[in-house]
Design an enzyme around this catalytic site. Structure first.
Site, PDB file in Angstrom:
ATOM      1  N   ALA A   1       3.276  -3.044   9.804  1.00  0.00           N
ATOM      2  CA  ALA A   1       4.227  -2.071   9.285  1.00  0.00           C
ATOM      3  C   ALA A   1       4.338  -2.249   7.791  1.00  0.00           C
ATOM      4  O   ALA A   1       4.006  -3.303   7.242  1.00  0.00           O
ATOM      5  CB  ALA A   1       5.597  -2.237   9.949  1.00  0.00           C
ATOM      6  N   LYS A   2       4.838  -1.205   7.142  1.00  0.00           N
ATOM      7  CA  LYS A   2       4.947  -1.215   5.682  1.00  0.00           C
ATOM      8  C   LYS A   2       5.797  -2.388   5.195  1.00  0.00           C
ATOM      9  O   LYS A   2       5.429  -3.075   4.238  1.00  0.00           O
ATOM     10  CB  LYS A   2       5.548   0.113   5.226  1.00  0.00           C
ATOM     11  CG  LYS A   2       5.725   0.257   3.731  1.00  0.00           C
ATOM     12  CD  LYS A   2       6.116   1.683   3.377  1.00  0.00           C
ATOM     13  CE  LYS A   2       7.339   2.151   4.120  1.00  0.00           C
ATOM     14  NZ  LYS A   2       7.748   3.519   3.767  1.00  0.00           N
ATOM     15  N   ARG A   3       6.909  -2.638   5.874  1.00  0.00           N
ATOM     16  CA  ARG A   3       7.795  -3.714   5.412  1.00  0.00           C
ATOM     17  C   ARG A   3       7.206  -5.100   5.658  1.00  0.00           C
ATOM     18  O   ARG A   3       7.716  -6.097   5.144  1.00  0.00           O
ATOM     19  CB  ARG A   3       9.158  -3.596   6.082  1.00  0.00           C
ATOM     20  CG  ARG A   3       9.164  -3.773   7.584  1.00  0.00           C
ATOM     21  CD  ARG A   3      10.596  -3.667   8.112  1.00  0.00           C
ATOM     22  NE  ARG A   3      10.664  -3.758   9.553  1.00  0.00           N
ATOM     23  CZ  ARG A   3      10.548  -2.741  10.378  1.00  0.00           C
ATOM     24  NH1 ARG A   3      10.342  -1.520   9.900  1.00  0.00           N
ATOM     25  NH2 ARG A   3      10.652  -2.907  11.687  1.00  0.00           N
TER      26      ARG A   3
END
Length: 280
Positions: free
Chosen positions: A251-253
């Site tokens: 995921a991006k985070r």
């Protein structure tokens, strides 16, 4: 005549697509193509404070780099607010919504003061503070205070009775109570993910929703809204999430590499797509 399979990929343009997005887009695309059906693209840009035009352009570039095409012009949720408003009005007429004036801080404080609060997939459930307001109190506050609109789940289920949805060939009993009284219209937006997705899947004629297993629990709410609004129920296929070698979700985070950065580094998209398909 057999029903034409129609699937969709529905990213939010709040950042660049990464490998997890590519995995999900391919799954939805391939499900439609394998059945001789249609694949659609929806841009879920209702959050105008975080959505960016450059990220919309990036979505188009990234999907083209993967070799994916869609069969209609993309649908933009930001252009469909009147339709969500109509659905909200219909739900109000059924008596299954109530205004909520609570701030996040007030909800957190009430949950903390209670010493125990039921938890759902997204954390502590809303304690129902504004559901208990009298009609006079609601009317007085509606004219002056910012508010969201919550779904009274018990009142809604009293109208619909028991519901099921299908995960492939399995019947899943719908249990929207696990989410409590969810927000269907945010104070700042006039809609929510749950409401807009349900309305748009029906409007686009989606027959098969192919998405990550992280959205499995949301389907309980979507099934209830479909029943309340007399909308068709698609088949659902929730695929496992793509993970890094250490097991962490991509995921991006979590620092997942963007497709744009991979393209800039010279990654071969044909090889990448073949690898992603092999991981399903």
């Amino acid at each position: 005549m057999a029903q034409i399979v129609i699937s969709r990929f529905a990213p939010s343009p709040t950042g660049r697509l990464h490998l997890g997005h590519a995995f999900s887009a391919l799954a939805a695309h391939d499900a439609a193509r394998a059945a001789g059906g249609r694949f659609l693209l929806r841009i879920e840009d209702i959050d105008t404070t975080r959505s960016r035009p450059e990220h919309v352009a990036g979505i188009f570039d990234d999907l083209a780099w993967l070799g994916l095409t869609w069969d209609e012009p993309p649908l933009f949720q930001s252009q469909r607010m009147p339709l969500y408003g109509k659905a909200l009005s219909d739900l109000k007429a059924l008596g299954v919504l109530y205004p909520c004036f609570c701030t996040r801080a007030e909800i957190a404080a009430e949950v903390a003061a209670s010493g125990f609060a039921p938890h759902g997939p997204d954390g502590p459930l809303y304690p129902g503070t504004c559901r208990a307001l009298t009609p006079d109190d609601r009317a007085a506050r509606l004219s002056r205070d910012a508010h969201s609109w919550r779904l009274d789940v018990d009142a809604a289920l009293a109208l619909t009775g028991p519901l099921v949805w299908h995960e492939g060939d399995r019947a899943i009993p719908a249990d929207p109570r696990i989410h409590g009284d969810v927000v269907l219209a945010r104070k700042d937006l006039g809609t929510s993910y749950h409401l807009s997705v349900t309305v748009d899947d029906a409007a686009q004629g989606i027959t098969d929703v192919v998405r990550g297993v992280d959205l499995f629990d949301a389907t309980h709410v979507h099934r209830l809204l479909q029943a309340l609004l007399n909308l068709p129920t698609p088949l659902y296929h929730h695929h496992p999430l793509l993970t890094a070698p250490d097991g962490a979700r991509l995921a991006k985070r979590h620092g997942a590499p963007s497709l744009a950065s991979m393209r800039a580094e010279g990654v071969d998209p044909v090889t990448l797509v073949a690898d992603l398909r092999a991981r399903r």
